[in-house]
Design a protein around this motif. Structure first.
Motif, PDB file in Angstrom:
ATOM      1  N   UNK A  38     -27.103  38.621 -13.739  1.00 28.03           N
ATOM      2  CA  UNK A  38     -25.764  38.070 -13.996  1.00 28.03           C
ATOM      3  C   UNK A  38     -24.680  39.004 -13.467  1.00 28.03           C
ATOM      4  N   UNK A  39     -24.890  40.311 -13.631  1.00 24.23           N
ATOM      5  CA  UNK A  39     -23.907  41.273 -13.127  1.00 24.23           C
ATOM      6  C   UNK A  39     -23.790  41.171 -11.607  1.00 24.23           C
ATOM      7  N   UNK A  40     -24.923  41.172 -10.918  1.00 20.25           N
ATOM      8  CA  UNK A  40     -24.884  41.047  -9.462  1.00 20.25           C
ATOM      9  C   UNK A  40     -24.213  39.744  -9.039  1.00 20.25           C
ATOM     10  N   UNK A  41     -24.618  38.644  -9.679  1.00 24.44           N
ATOM     11  CA  UNK A  41     -24.058  37.344  -9.309  1.00 24.44           C
ATOM     12  C   UNK A  41     -22.565  37.289  -9.597  1.00 24.44           C
ATOM     13  N   UNK A  42     -22.169  37.774 -10.803  1.00 24.64           N
ATOM     14  CA  UNK A  42     -20.760  37.719 -11.176  1.00 24.64           C
ATOM     15  C   UNK A  42     -19.889  38.586 -10.291  1.00 24.64           C
ATOM     16  N   UNK A  43     -20.358  39.793  -9.994  1.00 25.03           N
ATOM     17  CA  UNK A  43     -19.541  40.711  -9.199  1.00 25.03           C
ATOM     18  C   UNK A  43     -19.525  40.343  -7.717  1.00 25.03           C
ATOM     19  N   UNK A  44     -20.638  39.827  -7.201  1.00 21.36           N
ATOM     20  CA  UNK A  44     -20.731  39.563  -5.764  1.00 21.36           C
ATOM     21  C   UNK A  44     -20.348  38.139  -5.383  1.00 21.36           C
ATOM     22  N   UNK A  45     -20.568  37.189  -6.312  1.00 17.65           N
ATOM     23  CA  UNK A  45     -20.374  35.778  -5.960  1.00 17.65           C
ATOM     24  C   UNK A  45     -19.327  35.064  -6.804  1.00 17.65           C
ATOM     25  N   UNK A  46     -18.899  35.619  -7.951  1.00 16.62           N
ATOM     26  CA  UNK A  46     -17.813  35.036  -8.712  1.00 16.62           C
ATOM     27  C   UNK A  46     -18.241  34.188  -9.894  1.00 16.62           C
ATOM     28  N   UNK A  47     -17.219  33.648 -10.623  1.00 17.86           N
ATOM     29  CA  UNK A  47     -17.455  32.911 -11.864  1.00 17.86           C
ATOM     30  C   UNK A  47     -18.225  31.618 -11.652  1.00 17.86           C
ATOM     31  N   UNK A  48     -17.983  30.930 -10.526  1.00 16.23           N
ATOM     32  CA  UNK A  48     -18.726  29.696 -10.277  1.00 16.23           C
ATOM     33  C   UNK A  48     -20.228  29.963 -10.221  1.00 16.23           C
ATOM     34  N   UNK A  49     -20.606  31.096  -9.638  1.00 14.90           N
ATOM     35  CA  UNK A  49     -22.022  31.427  -9.542  1.00 14.90           C
ATOM     36  C   UNK A  49     -22.599  31.774 -10.909  1.00 14.90           C
ATOM     37  N   UNK A  50     -21.810  32.466 -11.764  1.00 16.76           N
ATOM     38  CA  UNK A  50     -22.278  32.755 -13.119  1.00 16.76           C
ATOM     39  C   UNK A  50     -22.491  31.464 -13.892  1.00 16.76           C
ATOM     40  N   UNK A  51     -21.532  30.534 -13.769  1.00 21.92           N
ATOM     41  CA  UNK A  51     -21.676  29.236 -14.427  1.00 21.92           C
ATOM     42  C   UNK A  51     -22.908  28.495 -13.909  1.00 21.92           C
ATOM     43  N   UNK A  52     -23.187  28.637 -12.616  1.00 26.54           N
ATOM     44  CA  UNK A  52     -24.348  27.962 -12.021  1.00 26.54           C
ATOM     45  C   UNK A  52     -25.647  28.504 -12.591  1.00 26.54           C
ATOM     46  N   UNK A  53     -25.753  29.839 -12.708  1.00 26.01           N
ATOM     47  CA  UNK A  53     -26.980  30.412 -13.266  1.00 26.01           C
ATOM     48  C   UNK A  53     -27.132  30.060 -14.739  1.00 26.01           C
ATOM     49  N   UNK A  54     -26.017  29.956 -15.475  1.00 34.69           N
ATOM     50  CA  UNK A  54     -26.079  29.569 -16.888  1.00 34.69           C
ATOM     51  C   UNK A  54     -26.654  28.176 -17.037  1.00 34.69           C
ATOM     52  N   UNK A  55     -26.156  27.237 -16.241  1.00 35.81           N
ATOM     53  CA  UNK A  55     -26.670  25.870 -16.291  1.00 35.81           C
ATOM     54  C   UNK A  55     -28.128  25.812 -15.831  1.00 35.81           C
ATOM     55  N   UNK A  56     -28.441  26.515 -14.740  1.00 31.16           N
ATOM     56  CA  UNK A  56     -29.798  26.487 -14.210  1.00 31.16           C
ATOM     57  C   UNK A  56     -30.821  27.056 -15.167  1.00 31.16           C
ATOM     58  N   UNK A  57     -30.492  28.180 -15.807  1.00 34.11           N
ATOM     59  CA  UNK A  57     -31.434  28.794 -16.741  1.00 34.11           C
ATOM     60  C   UNK A  57     -31.680  27.929 -17.962  1.00 34.11           C
ATOM     61  N   UNK A  58     -30.663  27.210 -18.424  1.00 33.62           N
ATOM     62  CA  UNK A  58     -30.854  26.315 -19.561  1.00 33.62           C
ATOM     63  C   UNK A  58     -31.805  25.172 -19.219  1.00 33.62           C
TER      64      UNK A  58
END
Length: 492
Positions: A38-58
């Motif tokens: 999440x840290x790598x995704x959030x810092x390198x790709x932004x909030x949309x990517x964090x939201x994407x991983x949250x939905x995908x993991x669920x």
């Protein structure tokens, strides 16, 4: 053969702590893996990517939760078999688990690849997030067979009293994933730039490599649950064992479905609040994972110890194990909640960065809802004990009541009065109700009278004994790195 841990004798407190610590460390590593991602995704790709991983993991959690129920059933069967000193019965369970769920997980992976867009649609995933979430989800589905098999093997080993081996290879998986993440996300050196797909691919490669290494280690150390020689016939699923696993695993799988289904419904409500709130909720979920880790680890230790002591007929120790577990859980969980509340802003900034509007939202969620993990900690121990003797239906009913009529009813019904806060307050509301009903079940339920968790045929299966004897001869004929004890019907 390496000597197995005995959880049926000696002081309970030290044994519970000794079993809990490696389990807790394994959980920390597993959560650290998700957090680093999440840290790598959030810092390198932004909030949309964090939201994407949250939905995908669920989505992945929902689709795999049902299989975990069978893993928990196998853990109970193995634990009680080891408590009776019947290693052959435990090996028969392991063989049936692997032989059944390797093809099942492969089919789930294929189906998940094609159903990813539809699943994200059910979640009402924001349109700006869908392309990223689909890319992440489809690659994660490729990891599903490795994720499920390694998880089941780790649960089986803990049921047999071994918490160290799962810790070692969880560490291997985390190290590989953390090392690969920046290279595959950014395309450093010879690696391709894959963005969010690189994060998913790192996790996939890490799980397959760790699984292969753990299997090699199990055979190199000649651990009690390994299948060797003629015992490999146990990989052909035993219908009687599979039937018992279905009877007990189906309700436990449904419990996971109830929990994940409730989370998915909550995710739909969260997504309606906007991308900032979704990202804040994703970061909060990462932090809550750490808060609940002691409860989960102690619950796993209580389940393994209780199952072995039930198998040995030592009911006075079962009650003492439960009391110790509740006390330890309240202390450890309370300390972590306090630390989180003291450092909530700094913790949110780790995942979201210092300039994100989601940080303040995440702090608000944390302050309203984190205290609910105290009743959750009590529930984890009580449920672990009653499940250790095969009582799985009442925990399912309790979870359904607390997750849907209570939690969702609270979140939906009070939005007009509380706004988005109704979503956050619904989490501790559901946890309190779950704890109260779990106390009633433990004190007044008939779970102590369950008598059907013995592996079918473990007292008189001539074929199993013959296979074990053949495997013993083959093992004795080959040099091993550790001192080997011949496999036999009743093995210490």
């Amino acid at each position: 053969m390496q000597k197995r841990a005995n959880l049926t004798t000696g002081p309970i407190g030290p044994a519970l702590i000794a079993f809990t610590l490696p389990t807790l460390a394994s959980s920390i590593l597993q959560s650290a893996n998700g957090s680093i991602d999440t840290i790598w995704v959030g810092r390198l790709l932004g909030e949309d990517a964090v939201a994407a991983t949250t939905n995908g993991n669920l989505v992945v959690f929902l689709l795999t939760a049902f299989v975990f129920g069978f893993g928990m059933a196998s853990t109970i069967l193995i634990g009680q078999s080891m408590g009776r000193n019947d290693v052959v019965a435990a090996r028969r369970v392991v063989g049936t688990v692997i032989g059944t769920f390797l093809p099942v997980s492969t089919l789930l992976a294929i189906a998940g690849w094609f159903l990813s867009p539809a699943l994200l649609g059910v979640l009402e995933t924001p349109p700006t997030v869908v392309p990223l979430a689909q890319q992440f989800l489809q690659i994660i589905f490729l990891a599903l067979p490795a994720i499920l098999i390694i998880t089941m093997l780790m649960m089986a080993l803990r049921g047999a009293g071994d918490a160290i081996t799962p810790l070692i290879f969880m560490g291997v998986a985390v190290a590989i994933c953390a090392a690969l993440n920046p290279f595959l996300i950014l395309g450093l050196g010879p690696f391709p730039r894959l963005g969010i797909g690189g994060s998913a691919l790192s996790l996939t490669l890490a799980n397959y490599i760790s699984l292969a290494a753990m299997l090699a280690y199990i055979y190199w150390r000649d651990l009690p649950l390994r299948l060797r020689g003629a015992e490999l016939a146990f990989l052909k699923p035993d219908v009687s064992i599979l039937r018992l696993m279905v009877v007990k695993g189906f309700p436990m799988g449904l419990q996971m479905i109830v929990i994940s289904g409730s989370l998915l419904a909550m995710m739909s409500l969260v997504n309606r609040q906007g991308v900032d709130t979704t990202a804040a909720f994703g970061a909060t979920q990462q932090l809550w994972t750490y808060v609940q880790m002691p409860a989960m680890a102690i619950g796993a230790a209580v389940s393994a110890m209780a199952a072995q002591n039930i198998g040995a007929g030592k009911w006075d120790r079962v009650d003492a194990i439960t009391r110790h577990g509740i006390l330890y859980n309240l202390v450890l969980t309370g300390v972590l909640i306090g630390l989180l509340l003291l450092a909530d802003r700094a913790a949110m900034m780790v995942f979201l960065g210092g300039e994100s509007d989601a940080v303040a939202i995440g702090q608000h969620i944390t302050r309203l809802a984190s205290w609910g993990f105290l009743p959750f900690a009590v529930t984890m121990v009580l449920f672990a004990t009653v499940r250790a003797n095969g009582q799985v239906f009442w925990p399912l009913i309790i979870l359904f009541i607390s997750m849907f009529p209570v939690r969702l009813g609270f979140a939906y019904g009070l939005q007009g009065m509380l706004g988005a806060d109704a979503i956050w307050w619904s989490f501790p509301a559901g946890m309190v109700v779950t704890m109260l009903l779990a106390i009633v079940l433990y004190r007044f339920g008939n779970w102590r009278n369950e008598r059907d968790m013995r592996v079918p045929g473990d007292d008189d299966t001539a074929e199993a004994s013959a296979l074990a004897a053949t495997a013993s001869a083959e093992t004795a004929a080959a040099p091993a790195p550790t001192a080997a004890t011949p496999a036999r019907r009743r093995e210490e």
